[in-house]
Design a protein around this motif. Structure first.
Motif, mmCIF file in Angstrom:
data_model
loop_
_atom_site.group_PDB
_atom_site.id
_atom_site.type_symbol
_atom_site.label_atom_id
_atom_site.label_comp_id
_atom_site.label_asym_id
_atom_site.label_seq_id
_atom_site.Cartn_x
_atom_site.Cartn_y
_atom_site.Cartn_z
ATOM 1 N N LYS A 1 40.708 38.768 46.521
ATOM 2 C CA LYS A 1 39.369 38.363 46.969
ATOM 3 C C LYS A 1 39.459 37.214 47.948
ATOM 4 C CE LYS A 1 35.697 40.160 44.430
ATOM 5 N NZ LYS A 1 35.642 40.410 43.003
ATOM 6 N N LYS B 1 31.241 57.496 45.361
ATOM 7 C CA LYS B 1 31.017 56.470 44.340
ATOM 8 C C LYS B 1 32.213 56.413 43.395
ATOM 9 C CE LYS B 1 26.582 55.077 44.834
ATOM 10 N NZ LYS B 1 26.944 54.765 46.237
ATOM 11 N N GLU C 1 38.058 44.762 49.389
ATOM 12 C CA GLU C 1 38.306 43.454 48.783
ATOM 13 C C GLU C 1 39.523 43.381 47.874
ATOM 14 O OE1 GLU C 1 34.675 42.216 46.862
ATOM 15 O OE2 GLU C 1 34.354 40.758 48.472
ATOM 16 N N GLU C 2 39.789 44.450 47.116
ATOM 17 C CA GLU C 2 40.854 44.379 46.115
ATOM 18 C C GLU C 2 42.188 44.945 46.596
ATOM 19 O OE1 GLU C 2 40.526 42.734 43.386
ATOM 20 O OE2 GLU C 2 38.357 42.439 43.469
ATOM 21 N N ASP D 1 39.017 49.942 41.444
ATOM 22 C CA ASP D 1 37.573 49.737 41.613
ATOM 23 C C ASP D 1 37.338 48.535 42.517
ATOM 24 O OD1 ASP D 1 37.594 51.592 39.609
ATOM 25 O OD2 ASP D 1 36.792 50.268 38.051
ATOM 26 N N GLN D 2 36.411 48.645 43.419
ATOM 27 C CA GLN D 2 36.162 47.507 44.285
ATOM 28 C C GLN D 2 34.950 47.677 45.182
ATOM 29 O OE1 GLN D 2 38.985 47.032 47.588
ATOM 30 N NE2 GLN D 2 40.123 48.709 46.655
ATOM 31 N N ARG D 3 34.700 46.596 45.926
ATOM 32 C CA ARG D 3 33.624 46.556 46.896
ATOM 33 C C ARG D 3 34.262 46.739 48.272
ATOM 34 N NH1 ARG D 3 29.674 41.529 47.638
ATOM 35 N NH2 ARG D 3 31.668 40.499 47.886
ATOM 36 N N GLU E 1 27.665 46.890 52.563
ATOM 37 C CA GLU E 1 28.746 47.028 51.598
ATOM 38 C C GLU E 1 28.452 48.124 50.590
ATOM 39 O OE1 GLU E 1 28.141 42.910 50.217
ATOM 40 O OE2 GLU E 1 27.892 43.796 48.221
ATOM 41 N N THR E 2 29.500 48.602 49.927
ATOM 42 C CA THR E 2 29.320 49.631 48.913
ATOM 43 C C THR E 2 30.359 49.425 47.824
ATOM 44 O OG1 THR E 2 29.065 52.014 48.573
ATOM 45 C CG2 THR E 2 30.828 51.335 50.034
ATOM 46 N N GLU E 3 30.030 49.921 46.632
ATOM 47 C CA GLU E 3 30.955 49.813 45.496
ATOM 48 C C GLU E 3 31.611 51.165 45.292
ATOM 49 O OE1 GLU E 3 31.426 47.301 43.118
ATOM 50 O OE2 GLU E 3 29.949 45.847 43.871
ATOM 51 N N ARG F 1 34.416 53.278 42.555
ATOM 52 C CA ARG F 1 35.277 53.295 41.381
ATOM 53 C C ARG F 1 36.432 54.234 41.665
ATOM 54 N NH1 ARG F 1 33.221 53.455 35.596
ATOM 55 N NH2 ARG F 1 35.284 52.523 35.577
#
Lengths: 107, 149
Positions: free
Chosen positions: B21, B48, B80-81, B110-112, B128-130, B132
């Motif tokens: 991050k 998603k 981000e991850e 999992d991340q943004r 932005e989006t999430e 999994r």
């Protein structure tokens, strides 16, 4: 030698926005992977991609290890006249891979 | 105690996640500083849920007339991850006709996913989006180790 594959529509109407597709066979080694004997596999990626039409830039991209193996890109171009799209990939090892595709623009 | 500390350092999944991050933040700050950014104009098409992080289809489209006076110059994607959060910088010109592209990306769990679009007038937009991810792109041992799957 990496294999490249492109798609350029054969024909388009003047002013039409056409989709172009490009792929190169490449492992895109991240540098984070560990092989079966426990050794770190060194990073080896294609760093740059560019597409131009008769010398004019259409689209380019700077790639990172976060791009999946066999990098695929699709993007667009405004078809204004007949001519040739040129696609170039630059490998971090210094190799450059190129392919071209012609389009006929009518009307 | 030293032994226990070494052992803890070996089980580094949470620490690594934090570091990721920080790196994503550093990339964004390094690129855009504290320039004002607005939310919107960017459509991100990313599943998603991805079965595997090795190759996840990503499509981005930015709302723009793509004229000489008003066009998208660049789109930057940050996961981000990921150990290297910057994924791609895509550059457009008015000859692109449409500020959109598709590719396939790697996602380490999992991340943004953050997307930035720089316009020809200098304005900066973000969305932005999430996502999994069932199995991350970075294989064992170092990244997926310690995740309960």
């Amino acid at each position: 030698m990496a294999q490249t594959r492109i798609h350029v529509p054969a024909r388009a109407a003047a002013g039409e926005i056409v989709e172009l597709r490009a792929m190169v066979s490449h492992p895109m080694e991240t540098g984070f992977r560990i092989d079966e004997s426990g050794n770190n596999v060194p990073m080896h990626i294609v760093t740059d991609f560019a597409c131009s039409f008769e010398g004019e830039e259409i689209f380019r991209a700077r790639l990172q290890p976060g791009i999946a193996a066999n990098p695929y890109l699709s993007f667009y171009a405004r078809a204004t006249r007949s001519g040739t799209f040129r696609f170039d990939w630059v490998d971090a090892d210094g190799s450059v891979y190129s392919q071209s595709g012609a389009i006929i623009v009518e009307g | 105690m030293a032994g226990a500390a070494a052992l803890l350092a070996g089980v580094a999944a949470p620490r690594l996640a934090l570091a990721d991050k920080a790196t994503a933040g550093a990339v964004i700050r390094g690129e855009f500083g504290d320039r004002p950014r607005q939310r919107g104009r960017i459509a991100i098409d990313l599943p998603k849920l991805a079965e595997t992080g090795n190759s996840v289809p990503l499509k981005i489209a930015v709302d723009s007339p793509m004229t000489d006076a008003d066009h998208v110059r660049r789109v930057m994607v940050v996961a981000e991850e990921n150990p290297r959060p910057r994924v791609i910088d895509a550059y457009f010109t008015p000859a692109s006709g449409r500020a959109a592209f598709s590719t396939r990306i790697r996602l380490n769990g999992d991340q943004r996913v953050l997307v930035f679009a720089e316009m020809s007038d200098g304005s900066l937009w973000t969305e932005e989006t999430e996502v999994r991810v069932t199995v991350g792109a970075c294989e064992p041992p170092m990244i997926t180790f310690g995740r309960s799957r």
